[in-house]
Design a protein around this motif. Sequence first.
Motif, PDB file in Angstrom:
ATOM      1  N   VAL A 196      -2.922   8.118   4.301  1.00 35.31           N
ATOM      2  CA  VAL A 196      -4.021   7.192   3.989  1.00 35.31           C
ATOM      3  C   VAL A 196      -3.501   5.758   3.882  1.00 35.31           C
ATOM      4  O   VAL A 196      -4.084   4.830   4.434  1.00 35.31           O
ATOM      5  CB  VAL A 196      -4.745   7.596   2.682  1.00 35.31           C
ATOM      6  CG1 VAL A 196      -5.637   6.473   2.178  1.00 35.31           C
ATOM      7  CG2 VAL A 196      -5.576   8.856   2.902  1.00 35.31           C
ATOM      8  N   PHE A 197      -2.369   5.586   3.188  1.00 36.79           N
ATOM      9  CA  PHE A 197      -1.880   4.227   2.986  1.00 36.79           C
ATOM     10  C   PHE A 197      -1.226   3.638   4.216  1.00 36.79           C
ATOM     11  O   PHE A 197      -1.101   2.432   4.333  1.00 36.79           O
ATOM     12  CB  PHE A 197      -0.958   4.166   1.766  1.00 36.79           C
ATOM     13  CG  PHE A 197      -1.734   4.037   0.496  1.00 36.79           C
ATOM     14  CD1 PHE A 197      -2.001   2.780  -0.035  1.00 36.79           C
ATOM     15  CD2 PHE A 197      -2.257   5.146  -0.130  1.00 36.79           C
ATOM     16  CE1 PHE A 197      -2.754   2.647  -1.175  1.00 36.79           C
ATOM     17  CE2 PHE A 197      -3.012   5.025  -1.283  1.00 36.79           C
ATOM     18  CZ  PHE A 197      -3.264   3.772  -1.811  1.00 36.79           C
ATOM     19  N   ARG A 198      -0.809   4.492   5.145  1.00 37.55           N
ATOM     20  CA  ARG A 198      -0.246   3.957   6.382  1.00 37.55           C
ATOM     21  C   ARG A 198      -1.329   3.645   7.406  1.00 37.55           C
ATOM     22  O   ARG A 198      -1.094   2.862   8.318  1.00 37.55           O
ATOM     23  CB  ARG A 198       0.760   4.939   6.984  1.00 37.55           C
ATOM     24  CG  ARG A 198       2.089   4.914   6.252  1.00 37.55           C
ATOM     25  CD  ARG A 198       2.984   6.002   6.753  1.00 37.55           C
ATOM     26  NE  ARG A 198       3.342   5.808   8.135  1.00 37.55           N
ATOM     27  CZ  ARG A 198       4.585   5.642   8.557  1.00 37.55           C
ATOM     28  NH1 ARG A 198       5.581   5.658   7.714  1.00 37.55           N
ATOM     29  NH2 ARG A 198       4.840   5.484   9.816  1.00 37.55           N
ATOM     30  N   THR A 199      -2.497   4.287   7.277  1.00 41.06           N
ATOM     31  CA  THR A 199      -3.499   4.104   8.339  1.00 41.06           C
ATOM     32  C   THR A 199      -4.717   3.284   7.916  1.00 41.06           C
ATOM     33  O   THR A 199      -5.641   3.155   8.691  1.00 41.06           O
ATOM     34  CB  THR A 199      -4.011   5.458   8.880  1.00 41.06           C
ATOM     35  OG1 THR A 199      -4.258   6.302   7.776  1.00 41.06           O
ATOM     36  CG2 THR A 199      -3.043   6.102   9.812  1.00 41.06           C
ATOM     37  N   THR A 200      -4.735   2.748   6.699  1.00 42.14           N
ATOM     38  CA  THR A 200      -5.839   1.844   6.371  1.00 42.14           C
ATOM     39  C   THR A 200      -5.265   0.441   6.189  1.00 42.14           C
ATOM     40  O   THR A 200      -4.109   0.287   5.811  1.00 42.14           O
ATOM     41  CB  THR A 200      -6.575   2.288   5.092  1.00 42.14           C
ATOM     42  OG1 THR A 200      -5.622   2.531   4.066  1.00 42.14           O
ATOM     43  CG2 THR A 200      -7.394   3.546   5.328  1.00 42.14           C
ATOM     44  N   PRO A 201      -6.079  -0.588   6.475  1.00 43.67           N
ATOM     45  CA  PRO A 201      -5.555  -1.957   6.394  1.00 43.67           C
ATOM     46  C   PRO A 201      -5.196  -2.323   4.945  1.00 43.67           C
ATOM     47  O   PRO A 201      -5.943  -2.000   4.026  1.00 43.67           O
ATOM     48  CB  PRO A 201      -6.726  -2.813   6.883  1.00 43.67           C
ATOM     49  CG  PRO A 201      -7.608  -1.886   7.637  1.00 43.67           C
ATOM     50  CD  PRO A 201      -7.453  -0.557   6.979  1.00 43.67           C
ATOM     51  N   PRO A 202      -4.069  -2.996   4.747  1.00 47.04           N
ATOM     52  CA  PRO A 202      -3.640  -3.388   3.403  1.00 47.04           C
ATOM     53  C   PRO A 202      -4.701  -4.196   2.648  1.00 47.04           C
ATOM     54  O   PRO A 202      -4.857  -4.032   1.446  1.00 47.04           O
ATOM     55  CB  PRO A 202      -2.410  -4.265   3.664  1.00 47.04           C
ATOM     56  CG  PRO A 202      -1.929  -3.871   4.996  1.00 47.04           C
ATOM     57  CD  PRO A 202      -3.104  -3.386   5.776  1.00 47.04           C
TER      58      PRO A 202
ATOM     59  N   ALA B 206      -2.505  -6.269  -7.157  1.00 44.31           N
ATOM     60  CA  ALA B 206      -1.581  -6.508  -6.043  1.00 44.31           C
ATOM     61  C   ALA B 206      -0.356  -5.614  -6.163  1.00 44.31           C
ATOM     62  O   ALA B 206       0.056  -4.976  -5.187  1.00 44.31           O
ATOM     63  CB  ALA B 206      -1.158  -7.975  -6.024  1.00 44.31           C
ATOM     64  N   VAL B 207       0.221  -5.545  -7.359  1.00 35.56           N
ATOM     65  CA  VAL B 207       1.442  -4.754  -7.523  1.00 35.56           C
ATOM     66  C   VAL B 207       1.153  -3.270  -7.294  1.00 35.56           C
ATOM     67  O   VAL B 207       1.914  -2.571  -6.626  1.00 35.56           O
ATOM     68  CB  VAL B 207       2.085  -4.995  -8.909  1.00 35.56           C
ATOM     69  CG1 VAL B 207       3.239  -4.030  -9.144  1.00 35.56           C
ATOM     70  CG2 VAL B 207       2.584  -6.430  -9.013  1.00 35.56           C
ATOM     71  N   VAL B 208       0.002  -2.790  -7.828  1.00 37.75           N
ATOM     72  CA  VAL B 208      -0.355  -1.377  -7.619  1.00 37.75           C
ATOM     73  C   VAL B 208      -0.524  -1.098  -6.123  1.00 37.75           C
ATOM     74  O   VAL B 208       0.061  -0.164  -5.566  1.00 37.75           O
ATOM     75  CB  VAL B 208      -1.644  -1.017  -8.394  1.00 37.75           C
ATOM     76  CG1 VAL B 208      -2.141   0.366  -7.987  1.00 37.75           C
ATOM     77  CG2 VAL B 208      -1.388  -1.052  -9.901  1.00 37.75           C
ATOM     78  N   THR B 209      -1.312  -1.934  -5.444  1.00 37.51           N
ATOM     79  CA  THR B 209      -1.577  -1.720  -4.018  1.00 37.51           C
ATOM     80  C   THR B 209      -0.291  -1.736  -3.204  1.00 37.51           C
ATOM     81  O   THR B 209      -0.014  -0.817  -2.429  1.00 37.51           O
ATOM     82  CB  THR B 209      -2.502  -2.824  -3.466  1.00 37.51           C
ATOM     83  OG1 THR B 209      -3.632  -2.935  -4.303  1.00 37.51           O
ATOM     84  CG2 THR B 209      -2.936  -2.512  -2.050  1.00 37.51           C
ATOM     85  N   PHE B 210       0.497  -2.799  -3.383  1.00 38.41           N
ATOM     86  CA  PHE B 210       1.680  -2.948  -2.539  1.00 38.41           C
ATOM     87  C   PHE B 210       2.773  -1.941  -2.892  1.00 38.41           C
ATOM     88  O   PHE B 210       3.588  -1.587  -2.048  1.00 38.41           O
ATOM     89  CB  PHE B 210       2.205  -4.386  -2.598  1.00 38.41           C
ATOM     90  CG  PHE B 210       1.216  -5.381  -2.060  1.00 38.41           C
ATOM     91  CD1 PHE B 210       0.469  -5.087  -0.929  1.00 38.41           C
ATOM     92  CD2 PHE B 210       1.012  -6.595  -2.685  1.00 38.41           C
ATOM     93  CE1 PHE B 210      -0.463  -5.991  -0.427  1.00 38.41           C
ATOM     94  CE2 PHE B 210       0.093  -7.506  -2.193  1.00 38.41           C
ATOM     95  CZ  PHE B 210      -0.642  -7.206  -1.066  1.00 38.41           C
ATOM     96  N   SER B 211       2.780  -1.475  -4.168  1.00 40.96           N
ATOM     97  CA  SER B 211       3.761  -0.449  -4.538  1.00 40.96           C
ATOM     98  C   SER B 211       3.462   0.849  -3.814  1.00 40.96           C
ATOM     99  O   SER B 211       4.347   1.453  -3.199  1.00 40.96           O
ATOM    100  CB  SER B 211       3.735  -0.188  -6.042  1.00 40.96           C
ATOM    101  OG  SER B 211       4.110  -1.333  -6.737  1.00 40.96           O
ATOM    102  N   ILE B 212       2.207   1.288  -3.894  1.00 40.68           N
ATOM    103  CA  ILE B 212       1.856   2.561  -3.257  1.00 40.68           C
ATOM    104  C   ILE B 212       2.021   2.433  -1.749  1.00 40.68           C
ATOM    105  O   ILE B 212       2.529   3.326  -1.079  1.00 40.68           O
ATOM    106  CB  ILE B 212       0.420   2.993  -3.611  1.00 40.68           C
ATOM    107  CG1 ILE B 212       0.264   3.078  -5.130  1.00 40.68           C
ATOM    108  CG2 ILE B 212       0.096   4.337  -2.976  1.00 40.68           C
ATOM    109  CD1 ILE B 212      -1.120   3.466  -5.596  1.00 40.68           C
ATOM    110  N   GLN B 213       1.597   1.269  -1.219  1.00 37.22           N
ATOM    111  CA  GLN B 213       1.688   1.060   0.223  1.00 37.22           C
ATOM    112  C   GLN B 213       3.137   1.072   0.689  1.00 37.22           C
ATOM    113  O   GLN B 213       3.475   1.719   1.689  1.00 37.22           O
ATOM    114  CB  GLN B 213       1.026  -0.264   0.541  1.00 37.22           C
ATOM    115  CG  GLN B 213       0.605  -0.389   1.960  1.00 37.22           C
ATOM    116  CD  GLN B 213       0.689  -1.824   2.373  1.00 37.22           C
ATOM    117  OE1 GLN B 213       0.500  -2.722   1.559  1.00 37.22           O
ATOM    118  NE2 GLN B 213       0.996  -2.044   3.608  1.00 37.22           N
ATOM    119  N   SER B 214       4.024   0.378  -0.027  1.00 37.43           N
ATOM    120  CA  SER B 214       5.431   0.409   0.386  1.00 37.43           C
ATOM    121  C   SER B 214       6.020   1.789   0.161  1.00 37.43           C
ATOM    122  O   SER B 214       6.853   2.235   0.938  1.00 37.43           O
ATOM    123  CB  SER B 214       6.306  -0.598  -0.358  1.00 37.43           C
ATOM    124  OG  SER B 214       5.572  -1.598  -0.921  1.00 37.43           O
ATOM    125  N   ALA B 215       5.575   2.449  -0.922  1.00 38.08           N
ATOM    126  CA  ALA B 215       6.077   3.798  -1.183  1.00 38.08           C
ATOM    127  C   ALA B 215       5.767   4.708  -0.005  1.00 38.08           C
ATOM    128  O   ALA B 215       6.592   5.539   0.386  1.00 38.08           O
ATOM    129  CB  ALA B 215       5.474   4.348  -2.466  1.00 38.08           C
TER     130      ALA B 215
END
Lengths: 226, 220
Positions: A63-69, A94-103
């Motif tokens: 989900v986090f790799r295929t939806t726009p940040p 921002a930190v929550v979003t980018f943490s999960i997204q980078s994770a």
Amino acid sequence: MAYQWDFTPVFANADLLAQGLVNTLKVTGASLACGLVLGLGFALMRLSRQRLVSWPAGFVIEVFRTTPPLVQLFWFFFALPLIAGIEMTPLLAAVVTFSIQSAAFFAEVFRAGIVSVERGQWDGARAIGMTHGQALRRIVLPQAVKRMIPAFMERAIELMKTTTLVATIAYTDLLFAANEIAQKTFRPLETFTVAALIYFVVITAFSLLARQLERHLAVSGESTVH
Amino acid sequence: MHQWDFASVLDNTDALAVGALGTLRIFAICLVAGLSFGLVVGLGRYSQRRVFYWPATAFVEFFRNTPVLVQIIWFYFALPILMPFSISPLAAASLGISLNSAAFSAEIYRGGIQSIDRGQWDGARALGMSFLQAMRRIILPQALKRMTPALTNRAIEIFKMSTLASAVAYVELLQQAKLIASLNFNPIEAYTAVAVIFFVFLWPLVQLTYVLERRLARDE
């Protein structure tokens, strides 16, 4: 008539730009640290043979790799607080979003790194009586992490560029600070040009550092994963 | 506990459809412009002549090392000051995303062309082909096959980047979700719906890149 460039109003607000840059680095650093820890967790979950463990991790990663940040950021900032009934600041969102997204991205790097370590290393560790967790921590991860460094650096640089999205939810990062100065001084051309140059210098410095490190690893005969 | 109410989103499918069209339009523009200009830049990066190599390298370094949102904002708010005409949100966003994608795809093209065996060039030249003929008929067709997974990945990135156009108020899916959320006070459903739309659209493409990557690894 040729346009008269005038950078003085921008330099007069250098402190605002500096504060913005600090905030950009803050979001990047915090998301990177949380993302690495979370990413390792996702990777280990995904490598599990238990479907109940590996599937949820796989789902989050996909989900986090295929939806726009930006969609993710809006969701965490505007939608999550209403569902969970919590207060959400732009920084936290921002930190929550980018943490999960980078994770989600780091998880794949960790997984590739762990899988790349020879089977024999596991067998050896088990043979001298280590548990699975000990073998992972003391034998496999140290070797795997070294190979993953270039991929991590690349992702960290991508992350720093992605953090500009926080400007859209009014967090004072470098881009948001530039926008404020542009509106205040009526000098958007000079302000945004300076902001772009600051990003360019900082990101280029990190890229060069990453390249140097990669070369260093290559010299020491380490193969790397991507 | 939140009561999910997707009816308020479904009432606005026409607004979402307009947004989807906007997303597809900017995606198509940036895909074509970005990947074709990227080929030109990639050839410049491959060239041994300094007049081609240096400008192409400067372009790639600059656009890869600045955030795409900064580029879009720059084209929208800064560039019009130097130009005698105004720049539409679509034009600004397309310029930013296309040039950014050109810089990234240039490196894919360069890598792909470099990966082709030297002997292929020699053979083509021995048959009397010019540089461009050899490139077009012999080298690129082989290189493109190797580049397909990476280029498909780029296309996915472009699709995701299209949401940044909402920052300059271009009407696309995310912008329409903002509108729906502010009119109906349903941000949860509006943003979830848009996330689902993107996921449904992109997930098959992502799976396709996995298949392409695996097939390529097997063939090589």
